[in-house]
Scaffold this motif. Structure first.
Motif, mmCIF file in Angstrom:
data_model
loop_
_atom_site.group_PDB
_atom_site.id
_atom_site.type_symbol
_atom_site.label_atom_id
_atom_site.label_comp_id
_atom_site.label_asym_id
_atom_site.label_seq_id
_atom_site.Cartn_x
_atom_site.Cartn_y
_atom_site.Cartn_z
ATOM 1 N N PRO A 18 0.807 -1.222 0.000
ATOM 2 C CA PRO A 18 0.000 0.000 0.000
ATOM 3 C C PRO A 18 0.845 1.280 0.000
ATOM 4 O O PRO A 18 2.070 1.218 0.185
ATOM 5 C CB PRO A 18 -0.807 -0.130 1.296
ATOM 6 C CG PRO A 18 0.052 -0.944 2.186
ATOM 7 C CD PRO A 18 0.792 -1.906 1.308
ATOM 8 N N ALA A 19 0.168 2.407 -0.165
ATOM 9 C CA ALA A 19 0.837 3.711 -0.202
ATOM 10 C C ALA A 19 1.592 3.982 1.096
ATOM 11 O O ALA A 19 1.076 3.712 2.180
ATOM 12 C CB ALA A 19 -0.207 4.804 -0.418
ATOM 13 N N GLY A 20 2.814 4.462 0.968
ATOM 14 C CA GLY A 20 3.561 4.880 2.147
ATOM 15 C C GLY A 20 4.233 3.752 2.903
ATOM 16 O O GLY A 20 4.753 3.954 3.997
ATOM 17 N N ALA A 21 4.282 2.554 2.320
ATOM 18 C CA ALA A 21 4.911 1.422 3.023
ATOM 19 C C ALA A 21 6.441 1.469 2.903
ATOM 20 O O ALA A 21 7.133 0.677 3.537
ATOM 21 C CB ALA A 21 4.387 0.101 2.475
ATOM 22 N N GLY A 22 6.954 2.370 2.073
ATOM 23 C CA GLY A 22 8.404 2.483 1.905
ATOM 24 C C GLY A 22 8.909 1.715 0.697
ATOM 25 O O GLY A 22 10.121 1.506 0.544
ATOM 26 N N LYS A 23 8.010 1.312 -0.179
ATOM 27 C CA LYS A 23 8.402 0.475 -1.328
ATOM 28 C C LYS A 23 9.481 1.128 -2.179
ATOM 29 O O LYS A 23 10.469 0.494 -2.521
ATOM 30 C CB LYS A 23 7.195 0.187 -2.252
ATOM 31 C CG LYS A 23 6.067 -0.563 -1.614
ATOM 32 C CD LYS A 23 4.976 -0.898 -2.633
ATOM 33 C CE LYS A 23 4.333 0.316 -3.280
ATOM 34 N NZ LYS A 23 3.549 1.159 -2.369
ATOM 35 N N SER A 24 9.288 2.412 -2.516
ATOM 36 C CA SER A 24 10.236 3.015 -3.457
ATOM 37 C C SER A 24 11.614 3.203 -2.817
ATOM 38 O O SER A 24 12.638 2.953 -3.462
ATOM 39 C CB SER A 24 9.696 4.331 -4.031
ATOM 40 O OG SER A 24 9.499 5.237 -2.998
ATOM 41 N N THR A 25 11.644 3.607 -1.556
ATOM 42 C CA THR A 25 12.934 3.776 -0.874
ATOM 43 C C THR A 25 13.693 2.449 -0.845
ATOM 44 O O THR A 25 14.889 2.381 -1.165
ATOM 45 C CB THR A 25 12.697 4.238 0.590
ATOM 46 O OG1 THR A 25 11.840 5.362 0.560
ATOM 47 C CG2 THR A 25 13.984 4.566 1.300
ATOM 48 N N ILE A 26 12.969 1.393 -0.476
ATOM 49 C CA ILE A 26 13.581 0.067 -0.344
ATOM 50 C C ILE A 26 13.998 -0.464 -1.724
ATOM 51 O O ILE A 26 15.126 -0.967 -1.909
ATOM 52 C CB ILE A 26 12.562 -0.918 0.292
ATOM 53 C CG1 ILE A 26 12.074 -0.402 1.647
ATOM 54 C CG2 ILE A 26 13.113 -2.335 0.367
ATOM 55 C CD1 ILE A 26 13.087 -0.328 2.735
ATOM 56 N N ALA A 27 13.088 -0.330 -2.693
ATOM 57 C CA ALA A 27 13.364 -0.875 -4.037
ATOM 58 C C ALA A 27 14.554 -0.169 -4.677
ATOM 59 O O ALA A 27 15.412 -0.804 -5.301
ATOM 60 C CB ALA A 27 12.120 -0.736 -4.912
ATOM 61 N N LYS A 28 14.626 1.140 -4.487
ATOM 62 C CA LYS A 28 15.733 1.923 -5.052
ATOM 63 C C LYS A 28 17.066 1.466 -4.464
ATOM 64 O O LYS A 28 18.044 1.259 -5.166
ATOM 65 C CB LYS A 28 15.500 3.395 -4.687
ATOM 66 C CG LYS A 28 15.608 4.340 -5.862
ATOM 67 C CD LYS A 28 15.451 5.765 -5.408
ATOM 68 C CE LYS A 28 14.103 6.313 -5.794
ATOM 69 N NZ LYS A 28 13.870 7.681 -5.325
ATOM 70 N N ARG A 29 17.082 1.324 -3.153
ATOM 71 C CA ARG A 29 18.288 0.918 -2.433
ATOM 72 C C ARG A 29 18.746 -0.474 -2.888
ATOM 73 O O ARG A 29 19.918 -0.713 -3.168
ATOM 74 C CB ARG A 29 17.954 0.930 -0.947
ATOM 75 C CG ARG A 29 19.095 0.650 -0.075
ATOM 76 C CD ARG A 29 20.018 1.861 0.067
ATOM 77 N NE ARG A 29 20.420 1.971 1.447
ATOM 78 C CZ ARG A 29 19.957 2.863 2.308
ATOM 79 N NH1 ARG A 29 19.103 3.761 1.927
ATOM 80 N NH2 ARG A 29 20.351 2.862 3.546
ATOM 81 N N LEU A 30 17.788 -1.364 -2.979
ATOM 82 C CA LEU A 30 18.064 -2.742 -3.364
ATOM 83 C C LEU A 30 18.613 -2.801 -4.796
ATOM 84 O O LEU A 30 19.587 -3.503 -5.081
ATOM 85 C CB LEU A 30 16.734 -3.500 -3.297
ATOM 86 C CG LEU A 30 16.741 -4.985 -3.109
ATOM 87 C CD1 LEU A 30 17.437 -5.348 -1.803
ATOM 88 C CD2 LEU A 30 15.292 -5.492 -3.054
ATOM 89 N N ALA A 31 17.986 -2.032 -5.681
ATOM 90 C CA ALA A 31 18.402 -2.024 -7.086
ATOM 91 C C ALA A 31 19.835 -1.522 -7.197
ATOM 92 O O ALA A 31 20.645 -2.086 -7.937
ATOM 93 C CB ALA A 31 17.458 -1.142 -7.906
ATOM 94 N N LYS A 32 20.154 -0.490 -6.431
ATOM 95 C CA LYS A 32 21.506 0.071 -6.470
ATOM 96 C C LYS A 32 22.523 -0.965 -5.990
ATOM 97 O O LYS A 32 23.540 -1.214 -6.646
ATOM 98 C CB LYS A 32 21.562 1.321 -5.586
ATOM 99 C CG LYS A 32 22.712 2.226 -5.900
ATOM 100 C CD LYS A 32 22.554 3.553 -5.209
ATOM 101 C CE LYS A 32 23.775 4.405 -5.509
ATOM 102 N NZ LYS A 32 23.997 5.405 -4.477
ATOM 103 N N ASP A 33 22.217 -1.596 -4.873
ATOM 104 C CA ASP A 33 23.117 -2.604 -4.292
ATOM 105 C C ASP A 33 23.354 -3.757 -5.252
ATOM 106 O O ASP A 33 24.448 -4.313 -5.320
ATOM 107 C CB ASP A 33 22.467 -3.250 -3.063
ATOM 108 C CG ASP A 33 22.562 -2.364 -1.854
ATOM 109 O OD1 ASP A 33 23.028 -1.238 -1.996
ATOM 110 O OD2 ASP A 33 22.137 -2.819 -0.766
#
Ligand code: DC
Length: 219
Positions: free
Chosen positions: A8-23
């Motif tokens: 759902p909205a605001g669960a932190g998906k984009s922050t987490i996904a971005k970090r993971l993709a970079k790593d």
């Protein structure tokens, strides 16, 4: 390998996904941004979100594509980079309202599937594990309590120096959850094979680590 993160909205998906993709050296695909670009097109045309016919016709005409600049996803609407115009609550609410229409979804799902076929991706959204990438090797359903999600949104908005009301934000989040979970066309739900993570009491690093562990198990 493709990694699907829904929630759902605001669960932190984009922050987490971005970090993971970079790593992991993967490409991050933010599908919500695509729905937001469609919503922006509808807002600019002054369309009523309840008018399925006009919204679908406008969606059919809108030319939406993705490009990457310094590793950041940019959404291009009819030749214009609209990243700077899609983050408002107004656009988010319109995106949730128009994403119920099958014609809007079909067009964006096709774009998302093309992207995933051409590279390893971490893709976040509402229907990635259930509909866009049903064969994704790793699926995560990332959520948090409405209170925790509202508090995070509140902090984000306040950090930008804007005035907002926590109760209004929570109400908005709950309405959006309801709409996203109860629509007929690919509603938000946990895929059967998705790992459930409740991040209410977890930090970003903790969540990223948990997903990395899941990925290790699947490689
Ligand atoms: O993740 P977000 O807040 O940027 O998404 C905005 C809206 O777009 C969300 O409320 C519902 C819709 N959406 C969707 O229906 N399917 C997706 N895969 C991503 C977003």
């Amino acid at each position: 390998m493709n990694i699907a993160i829904d929630g759902p909205a605001g669960a932190g998906k984009s922050t987490i996904a971005k970090r993971l993709a970079k790593d992991m050296g993967y490409i991050y695909v933010d599908t919500g941004a695509m729905y937001r670009a469609m919503a922006l097109a509808a807002i600019r045309l002054g369309l009523d979100p309840a008018d399925e016919e006009k919204i679908s016709a406008a969606g059919g005409k809108a030319d939406i594509s993705i490009r990457y600049q310094d590793g950041e996803q940019q959404v291009v609407l009819d030749g214009e980079n609209v990243n700077g115009h899609i983050r408002s609550e107004e656009v988010g609410n319109m995106a949730s309202a128009i994403s119920v229409y099958p014609q809007i979804r079909q067009k964006l799902v096709a774009l998302q599937q093309r992207l995933a076929a051409s590279a390893d991706v971490v893709m976040d959204g509402r229907d990635i594990g259930t509909c866009v990438l049903p064969e994704a090797e790793v699926k995560v359903y990332l959520t948090a309590s409405p209170q925790a999600r509202a508090a995070r949104r509140y902090q984000e908005i306040a950090a930008k120096g804007r005035v907002c009301d926590l109760a209004d934000i929570q109400k908005d989040i709950e309405e959006r959850d309801y709409r996203d979970m109860h629509r007929d066309a690919s509603p938000l739900r946990q895929a059967k094979d998705a790992v459930y993570i409740d991040s209410s009491d977890m930090g970003i690093e903790e969540v990223v680590d948990a997903i990395r562990q899941i990925c290790k198990g699947r490689q």
